[in-house]
Scaffold this motif. Structure first.
Motif, PDB file in Angstrom:
ATOM      1  N   ARG A   1       0.832  -1.213   0.000  1.00  0.00           N
ATOM      2  CA  ARG A   1       0.000   0.000   0.000  1.00  0.00           C
ATOM      3  C   ARG A   1       0.865   1.262   0.000  1.00  0.00           C
ATOM      4  O   ARG A   1       0.621   2.198  -0.739  1.00  0.00           O
ATOM      5  N   VAL A   2       1.921   1.248   0.852  1.00  0.00           N
ATOM      6  CA  VAL A   2       2.836   2.402   0.943  1.00  0.00           C
ATOM      7  C   VAL A   2       3.521   2.621  -0.404  1.00  0.00           C
ATOM      8  O   VAL A   2       3.621   3.736  -0.903  1.00  0.00           O
ATOM      9  N   PHE A   3       3.912   1.509  -1.017  1.00  0.00           N
ATOM     10  CA  PHE A   3       4.589   1.603  -2.313  1.00  0.00           C
ATOM     11  C   PHE A   3       3.682   2.273  -3.348  1.00  0.00           C
ATOM     12  O   PHE A   3       4.070   3.224  -4.020  1.00  0.00           O
TER      13      PHE A   3
ATOM     14  N   ARG B   1       1.087   4.217  -2.809  1.00  0.00           N
ATOM     15  CA  ARG B   1       0.802   5.610  -2.478  1.00  0.00           C
ATOM     16  C   ARG B   1       1.978   6.489  -2.938  1.00  0.00           C
ATOM     17  O   ARG B   1       1.781   7.557  -3.502  1.00  0.00           O
ATOM     18  N   THR B   2       3.207   5.973  -2.699  1.00  0.00           N
ATOM     19  CA  THR B   2       4.399   6.724  -3.105  1.00  0.00           C
ATOM     20  C   THR B   2       4.415   6.923  -4.617  1.00  0.00           C
ATOM     21  O   THR B   2       4.680   8.006  -5.119  1.00  0.00           O
ATOM     22  N   VAL B   3       4.091   5.876  -5.334  1.00  0.00           N
ATOM     23  CA  VAL B   3       4.049   5.958  -6.800  1.00  0.00           C
ATOM     24  C   VAL B   3       3.023   7.001  -7.225  1.00  0.00           C
ATOM     25  O   VAL B   3       3.280   7.826  -8.100  1.00  0.00           O
ATOM     26  N   LYS B   4       1.856   6.981  -6.548  1.00  0.00           N
ATOM     27  CA  LYS B   4       0.783   7.909  -6.903  1.00  0.00           C
ATOM     28  C   LYS B   4       1.236   9.358  -6.696  1.00  0.00           C
ATOM     29  O   LYS B   4       1.040  10.219  -7.551  1.00  0.00           O
ATOM     30  N   ILE B   5       1.874   9.621  -5.531  1.00  0.00           N
ATOM     31  CA  ILE B   5       2.342  10.978  -5.214  1.00  0.00           C
ATOM     32  C   ILE B   5       3.408  11.414  -6.220  1.00  0.00           C
ATOM     33  O   ILE B   5       3.371  12.523  -6.745  1.00  0.00           O
ATOM     34  N   ALA B   6       4.323  10.494  -6.519  1.00  0.00           N
ATOM     35  CA  ALA B   6       5.390  10.816  -7.470  1.00  0.00           C
ATOM     36  C   ALA B   6       4.806  11.147  -8.837  1.00  0.00           C
ATOM     37  O   ALA B   6       5.210  12.113  -9.487  1.00  0.00           O
ATOM     38  N   THR B   7       3.821  10.381  -9.259  1.00  0.00           N
ATOM     39  CA  THR B   7       3.176  10.603 -10.559  1.00  0.00           C
ATOM     40  C   THR B   7       2.531  11.989 -10.590  1.00  0.00           C
ATOM     41  O   THR B   7       2.679  12.746 -11.550  1.00  0.00           O
TER      42      THR B   7
END
Ligand code: NI
Length: 219
Positions: free
Chosen positions: A8-10, A12-18
Motif C-alpha cells: 500500500r505504501v509503495f 501511495r508513493t508511486v501515486k504521489i510521485a506521478t
C-alpha cells in the motif's frame, strides 16, 4: 510492516510521485509556451514597427475642414511631415488608443517632432463636425489637427490613403459604430508616403522610425 502495508505504501508513493511529475511537467510546459509566445510577440512587434511604403501610391492633395472650421489643403501644412490617423471621435477604444500611441511616439521623437504635423481625419463626418473635433483633438495633443468635411471630401481623402470605412452595428441613426482600417501614416513634406505603422505599433519603435527618417532628410 507486513507485506500488505508495504504494497500500500509503495503504491501511495508511486501515486504521489506521478502527481508531482505531472505538476512539474505542466509548469515546465507552460513556461516553454510562454517563452514561445513571447518570441512570437517580439517577432510580430518587430514587424509592426513600420511598413516601408516606397513605390506605393498613397495620399495626395486634399480639401477638408479643420477643427476650427477653416478650409484647408495639403498646402496649409507645407514644409511639414504629416503623421496621419483616420478614425472617428465616437470610437470607443481603438481610435483613442491609437491616437495615444501616435502622440506618445511624437513625444518620444524629440526634436524631430517639431517638423511633424499630427493629423486626425474623421471617417464619420456626420457626427464629427469641426465643433465636435475641436472638443476631441486637444485631449490628445495641443498641436493635433482634426480634419472633417462633406461626406464626399472625406471619401476622397480616405480613398487616396486607401482607408476602408463603413458604418456598422447601428442601434439607431445617431448611435452607431464605424468599421475602419487602422494605420498611422508618415508622409514627407512633398506628400510622398514614407511609412505606415500598423495598429498597436510600439510608440518607441514609431519614434525611432520617425527620428531616423526626419533626421536623415534634415542632415
Ligand atoms: Ni476607431
Amino acid at each position: 510492516m507486513d507485506k500488505q502495508v508495504m504494497v500500500r505504501v509503495f503504491f501511495r508513493t508511486v501515486k504521489i510521485a506521478t502527481a508531482l511529475i505531472a505538476v512539474i511537467g505542466t509548469v515546465l510546459w507552460f513556461q516553454a509556451q510562454g517563452g514561445r509566445t513571447a518570441k512570437v510577440r517580439d517577432m510580430q512587434q518587430a514587424a509592426t514597427s513600420g511598413v516601408n511604403t516606397g513605390g506605393m501610391k498613397l495620399g495626395g492633395d486634399f480639401e477638408m475642414l479643420d477643427h476650427t472650421g477653416a478650409a484647408v489643403t495639403q498646402a496649409d501644412y507645407a514644409g511639414k511631415y504629416l503623421l496621419i490617423y483616420f478614425g472617428y471621435s465616437y470610437c470607443p477604444d481603438v481610435c483613442p488608443s491609437e491616437l495615444q500611441r501616435m502622440i506618445a511616439a511624437l513625444d518620444l521623437a524629440g526634436d524631430a517632432a517639431e517638423q511633424i504635423q499630427p493629423i486626425f481625419v474623421t471617417v464619420d463626418p456626420e457626427r464629427d463636425t469641426p465643433a465636435q473635433l475641436a472638443e476631441y483633438v486637444p485631449m490628445f495633443h495641443p498641436r493635433l489637427v482634426g480634419l472633417t468635411g462633406s461626406a464626399e471630401q472625406v471619401a476622397r481623402m480616405a480613398d487616396a490613403w486607401k482607408v476602408y470605412y463603413a458604418r456598422s452595428k447601428a442601434e439607431d441613426s445617431t448611435n452607431y459604430l464605424m468599421d475602419h482600417s487602422s494605420y498611422i501614416y508618415l508622409m514627407a513634406p512633398d506628400g510622398a508616403p514614407l511609412k505606415m505603422f500598423r495598429a498597436q505599433s510600439k510608440p518607441a519603435d514609431m519614434a525611432k522610425a520617425i527620428e531616423d527618417i526626419v533626421d536623415s532628410s534634415a542632415g
